[in-house]
Design an enzyme around this catalytic site. Structure first.
Site, PDB file in Angstrom:
ATOM      1  CG  ASP A  32      47.073  83.396  24.718  1.00  0.00           C
ATOM      2  OD1 ASP A  32      46.331  83.773  25.641  1.00  0.00           O
ATOM      3  OD2 ASP A  32      47.935  82.516  24.858  1.00  0.00           O
ATOM      4  CG  ASN A  34      48.126  84.023  28.513  1.00  0.00           C
ATOM      5  OD1 ASN A  34      47.587  82.936  28.411  1.00  0.00           O
ATOM      6  ND2 ASN A  34      49.340  84.267  28.086  1.00  0.00           N
ATOM      7  CG  HIS A 129      45.996  78.277  23.595  1.00  0.00           C
ATOM      8  ND1 HIS A 129      45.372  79.422  24.038  1.00  0.00           N
ATOM      9  CD2 HIS A 129      47.135  78.152  24.321  1.00  0.00           C
ATOM     10  CE1 HIS A 129      46.106  79.970  24.990  1.00  0.00           C
ATOM     11  NE2 HIS A 129      47.178  79.218  25.188  1.00  0.00           N
TER      12      HIS A 129
END
Length: 138
Positions: A32, A34, A129
């Site tokens: 991840d 971001n 997610h």
């Protein structure tokens, strides 16, 4: 301060994987990040240009991975938008598919022939997610 930390992490990770590549080994980076890398990686790019996760400085930092020889494995197989890995818990964002693709598999150029598929499992819920994956043949 969190943005500075994020950018420093991107730098440190890239320096680390470059050393592995210099030894002639392949690298898969997954996780991840971001950060939505391109406009097709989020539902509302114009509205989010000043939002953390789509700031130009973050996207420019991610591009350094590509300049170093990495490829987004998912984009080897899927070129269009509308495929996301994260949705806000507000305003029925997931049901409306108003999301961001911020979870990635990056592979070095030498590993590309071994990547047979990359996918997002949008139907699996339980988090903001969803899982992502790649299929490799080594």
């Amino acid at each position: 301060p969190r943005l500075d930390y994020k950018l420093e992490f991107y730098d440190a990770l890239l320096e680390y994987v470059k050393k592995i590549l210099e030894k002639g080994r392949s690298v898969i980076i997954m996780g991840d990040f971001n950060t939505a890398r391109t406009e097709i990686d989020l539902a509302n790019p114009k509205e989010n240009e000043n939002t953390s996760g789509f700031l130009k400085v973050e996207r420019d930092k991610m591009e350094e991975y590509f300049a170093a020889g990495f490829t987004d494995a998912f984009r080897l197989f899927v070129k269009d938008g509308g495929h996301y890995t994260w949705w806000s818990n507000r305003a029925n964002s997931r049901k409306r598919n108003i999301g961001w693709r911020i979870d990635y598999f990056f592979v070095d150029e030498g590993f590309i022939p071994y990547v047979k598929n990359a996918f997002i499992m949008q139907d699996i819920e339980g988090s903001d997610h969803c899982p992502v994956g790649i299929e490799v043949d080594i």
